[in-house]
Design a protein around this motif. Structure first.
Motif, PDB file in Angstrom:
ATOM      1  N   THR A 174       0.825  -1.215   0.000  1.00  0.00           N
ATOM      2  CA  THR A 174       0.000   0.000   0.000  1.00  0.00           C
ATOM      3  C   THR A 174       0.854   1.257   0.000  1.00  0.00           C
ATOM      4  O   THR A 174       0.445   2.295  -0.511  1.00  0.00           O
ATOM      5  CB  THR A 174      -0.942   0.037   1.209  1.00  0.00           C
ATOM      6  N   SER A 179      -1.961   3.868  -1.866  1.00  0.00           N
ATOM      7  CA  SER A 179      -3.338   3.815  -1.378  1.00  0.00           C
ATOM      8  C   SER A 179      -3.435   4.035   0.120  1.00  0.00           C
ATOM      9  O   SER A 179      -4.424   4.579   0.613  1.00  0.00           O
ATOM     10  CB  SER A 179      -3.977   2.471  -1.751  1.00  0.00           C
ATOM     11  N   HIS A 267     -10.824   0.451  -1.621  1.00  0.00           N
ATOM     12  CA  HIS A 267      -9.515  -0.188  -1.497  1.00  0.00           C
ATOM     13  C   HIS A 267      -9.101  -0.160  -0.036  1.00  0.00           C
ATOM     14  O   HIS A 267      -9.358   0.786   0.688  1.00  0.00           O
ATOM     15  CB  HIS A 267      -8.485   0.543  -2.361  1.00  0.00           C
TER      16      HIS A 267
END
Length: 362
Positions: A174, A179, A267
């Motif tokens: 990530t 994200s 997400h």
């Protein structure tokens, strides 16, 4: 604060480097980067960023210490349904053959090297100029004046992301896809990610040889809604509905299925037990929603008006100088012979002998 870049602006004197390769002109071609949304009902987003080759580098051993860039960009938007308050710039780098087609470029192993978020808060100075938050606006970025630049390859190579201490649910995946960054690691949540790799591929080890290496850059530019700081600063006539936590993409939730749904909540990542031990509010197995859309999803969604992707490339030429040697001087030659003959000492006494031609008396 007009931008979040403190982790990524490295000065030239950060280490003793004698050999630099720099691309001083990664600049926006023509009108630079443009976004136009026609009355909120049709989108035309485009990005055009050029790059020029740096001068060839010559050294005794063909080595290279650093390859860097100093980009300047111009971004504009018009007719957005949502207020745009931030402009985020992501730069990734990879090396490849010099004649790749667009599909082949997309298949390269790009690594993020820099990301920064500019705040549209009416700043006008030497490093940036913008019009403030709004459904129409412009943002001109010139962050890398003087010795400031983005290192894309150096002798140390990429950071050791696998052993980094991530937190707040973030993982290596990530962190690298943008994200969910967690708390800043080494101050680099926005700014310098780290080099994409070492300079080994650029070096020419053969004496008198030449090595050409092509660097590909991928720029991803995204337009985001303002967060609550734009209200508390009391500088703008914004309504509460104009701001959103974590500054999501403008028009991210789609518009009657006209654009892809790019809400970050789609997400997320599951918290591991190791991470949960450090944060009382998190438990192992909790799903932490991402605060941003992954880079790859954005790059696959360039039909969206708030997203633009552009590629640029340049070739680095390294010459290993021919080894040579030279000697000069003067030889002072001469010859002689020693003609002196030694004789007996006339005054020498010898009690046991007699002088020549001398007879002894009786």
């Amino acid at each position: 604060m007009s931008k979040e870049t403190s982790g990524g602006l490295y000065d030239a004197d950060r280490r003793s480097v004698l050999k630099y390769l720099g691309m001083s002109g990664v600049v926006a071609a023509g009108s630079g980067l443009g976004v136009t949304l026609l009355s909120g009902s049709g989108a035309a987003a485009s990005a055009d960023i050029s790059a020029s080759n740096p001068e060839a580098l010559s050294s005794d051993d063909g080595s290279v210490d650093e390859v860097f860039i100093k980009p300047s960009l111009s971004v504009s938007w018009d007719g957005f349904d949502h207020v745009v308050g931030k402009v985020r710039i992501l730069i990734e780098a990879a090396t490849g053959a010099s004649d790749l087609d667009p599909p082949e470029i997309e298949d390269l192993d790009f690594m993020p090297v820099f990301r920064a978020t500019g705040y549209a808060n009416g700043t006008d100075n030497d490093s940036e100029a913008e019009t403030g938050p709004g459904t129409n606006g412009e943002y001109q970025i010139n962050w890398f004046d003087g010795d400031r630049r983005i290192t894309i390859y150096d002798t140390d190579g990429a950071p050791d992301y696998e052993t980094a201490e991530y937190n707040c649910g973030a993982t290596m995946e990530t962190y690298l896809d943008g994200s969910l960054m967690g708390d800043p690691i080494d101050g680099a949540q926005n700014g310098f990610y780290g080099a994409a790799g070492t300079t080994d591929a650029f070096e020419e080890t053969t004496d008198a040889g030449t090595n050409d290496t092509t660097v590909y850059l991928r720029y991803t530019i995204s337009l985001h809604r303002p967060d609550v700081s734009f209200i508390t600063e009391d500088n703008y006539a914004l309504e509460p509905e104009d701001v959103r936590p974590h500054s999501p993409l403008a028009m991210a939730d789609g518009d009657s299925d006209q654009y892809p749904d790019l809400t970050a909540q789609e997400h997320g990542t599951s918290v591991t037990s190791d991470v949960a031990d450090d944060y009382d509010a998190l438990s192992a197995g909790d799903l932490v929603h991402a605060t941003a859309v992954p880079y790859g999803v954005m790059q696959d969604s360039t039909g969206h008006p708030a997203l633009m992707t552009s590629h640029a490339n340049f070739t680095v030429t390294v010459d290993n100088e021919q080894a040579s040697a030279d000697a000069s001087g003067d030889t002072d030659a001469g010859a002689e012979v020693d003609e002196d003959i030694e004789t007996l000492d006339d005054d020498a006494d010898d009690d046991d002998g007699t002088d020549g031609n001398q007879t002894s008396g009786e």
